[in-house]
Scaffold this active site. Structure first.
Site, short mmCIF file in Angstrom:
data_model
loop_
_atom_site.label_atom_id
_atom_site.label_comp_id
_atom_site.label_asym_id
_atom_site.label_seq_id
_atom_site.Cartn_x
_atom_site.Cartn_y
_atom_site.Cartn_z
N HIS A 1 1.24 -0.93 -0.19
CA HIS A 1 -0.03 -0.10 -0.22
C HIS A 1 1.15 1.33 0.06
O HIS A 1 0.56 2.16 0.82
CB HIS A 1 -0.83 0.08 1.43
CG HIS A 1 -2.21 0.47 0.92
ND1 HIS A 1 -2.85 0.80 1.92
CD2 HIS A 1 -1.89 2.32 0.20
CE1 HIS A 1 -4.28 1.45 1.66
NE2 HIS A 1 -3.16 2.55 0.83
N HIS B 1 1.62 4.80 -2.26
CA HIS B 1 1.08 5.59 -4.03
C HIS B 1 2.53 5.76 -4.75
O HIS B 1 3.06 6.54 -3.29
CB HIS B 1 0.08 6.35 -3.54
CG HIS B 1 -1.53 5.84 -2.59
ND1 HIS B 1 -1.94 5.66 -3.69
CD2 HIS B 1 -1.46 6.07 -1.40
CE1 HIS B 1 -3.58 5.15 -3.30
NE2 HIS B 1 -2.88 5.30 -1.89
N HIS C 1 -9.06 1.08 -1.79
CA HIS C 1 -9.70 1.77 -0.95
C HIS C 1 -11.16 1.51 -0.21
O HIS C 1 -11.42 2.15 -1.09
CB HIS C 1 -9.45 2.78 -0.66
CG HIS C 1 -7.92 3.23 -1.27
ND1 HIS C 1 -6.99 2.40 -2.10
CD2 HIS C 1 -6.57 4.04 -0.34
CE1 HIS C 1 -5.60 2.81 -2.22
NE2 HIS C 1 -5.84 3.80 -0.86
N GLU D 1 -11.99 3.70 5.48
CA GLU D 1 -10.37 4.59 5.89
C GLU D 1 -11.90 6.08 5.92
O GLU D 1 -11.63 6.11 7.15
CB GLU D 1 -10.16 5.44 4.63
CG GLU D 1 -8.64 6.40 5.22
CD GLU D 1 -8.06 6.50 3.73
OE1 GLU D 1 -7.10 7.49 4.28
OE2 GLU D 1 -7.97 6.87 3.18
N ASP E 1 0.92 6.81 2.46
CA ASP E 1 2.59 8.09 1.39
C ASP E 1 3.71 8.37 2.34
O ASP E 1 3.60 9.95 2.41
CB ASP E 1 1.27 9.48 1.39
CG ASP E 1 -0.02 8.53 0.41
OD1 ASP E 1 0.19 8.50 -1.01
OD2 ASP E 1 -0.94 8.54 1.23
#
Length: 343
Positions: free
Chosen positions: A16, A18, A193, A196, A277
């Site tokens: 996971h 990006h 996703h 979240e 990220d």
């Protein structure tokens, strides 16, 4: 050996991550200057936000700053370099084609640059990477079909699946049933996703309607005990990102007994740990492991279980997966035999 060194040396997968969220603030500033993108804050303050929409505004500016194949190669190499330093051996890397198409960058340019960065990182660090282009759910299912057409038209062996991301809460997964059915029929793996910023229902619909067996984030599953049991029985994988929760979810304290990831682990769900990220949340993959160990009182043996669960969840061929599973398990057992000292 210190616990920090153990965590860093632990062989890991990164499922996971990006690409655009893995750009350092300094590289972002360099590319913005190179490609004439105005920045709203000084470099030191760029990565500051308190919710998912605000984060996505900065994320989109990063995307606007990556223009040429050389830019894509640079950010890919740097992202994988940081993964390798953090102990990652295998990475499945999301990227956001729509965010670059909007600035006139062709998919071929993106793909060529990313593949070049992957090649250079593998040559230098031995790290293996595969790609997951992701569709922004905000753009709707018609654009999603166009996205899938594009991915299939220029499909490379290293493109192994698709994802669904961006602002979740107002954009549920149900409209993407057709896109996901077609992707699966074409042999692509699928993930989404969900849970979240959106409800547990989004997790359930991603599983039931989109056919995914891997949920990115998934935290609101804790709101539905029956869904927890279903996910346990089905072996659904949750790719969780501790630091991200502090800015994009209602769970803002990792030490709190009620933090979603803690509750997911305690409930026996198949939780794996990733960085999402990392520069944007001042973290690294090994730091994410350290955070769950420290805040959830996990043992080094529990981290071994999480690391191997990540490998089991990877979209690798079975022969490679089983060989690595055996090798990694033996390697981790060797690390566990050393005296582990507090940091």
């Amino acid at each position: 050996m210190s616990l920090a060194s153990f965590v860093q040396q632990l062989p890991k997968v990164e499922l996971h991550l990006h690409l655009e969220g893995a750009v350092s603030a300094s590289t972002f500033a360099d590319l913005a200057a190179l490609n004439s993108v105005a920045l709203p804050k000084p470099t030191a303050e760029l990565y500051s936000y308190d919710n998912l929409p605000d984060f996505l505004k900065i994320y989109d500016l990063v995307c606007a700053s990556i223009k040429s194949a050389a830019d894509f190669s640079r950010v890919t190499f740097e992202a994988l370099e940081r993964c390798a330093v953090a102990g990652a051996r295998y990475v499945e890397l999301f990227f956001s084609p729509h965010a670059h198409l909007a600035h006139g960058v062709s998919y071929s340019t993106m793909l060529g640059g990313v593949l070049d960065g992957m090649r250079r990182a593998k040559e230098k660090y031995g790290i293996v990477c595969k790609l997951i282009p992701a569709h922004s759910r905000e753009l709707g299912p018609e654009r999603g079909e166009q996205f899938l057409d594009m991915v299939l038209a220029e499909r490379m062996p290293d493109v192994i699946g698709i994802g669904l991301d961006y602002n979740e809460a107002p954009f549920p997964p149900a409209p993407y049933v057709k896109m996901y059915e077609r992707a699966r029929s074409e042999g692509l793996n699928v993930t989404a996703h969900a849970g979240e910023s959106g409800p547990a229902e989004n997790v359930a619909d991603s599983i039931d309607l989109l056919g995914v067996r891997r949920i990115d984030h998934g935290y609101h599953v804790v709101d539905d005990p029956a869904l927890i049991e279903r996910c346990k029985e089905a072996g659904i994988v949750f790719t969780c990102c501790p630091s991200t929760t502090l800015a994009t979810t209602v769970w803002r304290d990792l030490a709190a007994p009620g933090h979603a990831i803690r509750r997911m682990i305690e409930a026996g769900l198949n939780v794996t740990i990733h960085s999402d990220d990392p520069p944007m949340f001042a973290t690294t993959l090994d730091r994410e492991y350290a955070l769950v160990m420290d805040n959830f009182a996990l043992s080094p043996e529990a981290l071994k279980k999480i690391a191997l669960a990540g490998l089991e969840a990877a979209w690798l061929d079975n022969e490679t997966k089983q060989a690595w599973m055996s090798e990694w398990s033996a390697e981790i057992d060797g690390l566990l035999k050393t005296e582990l000292l507090p940091n």
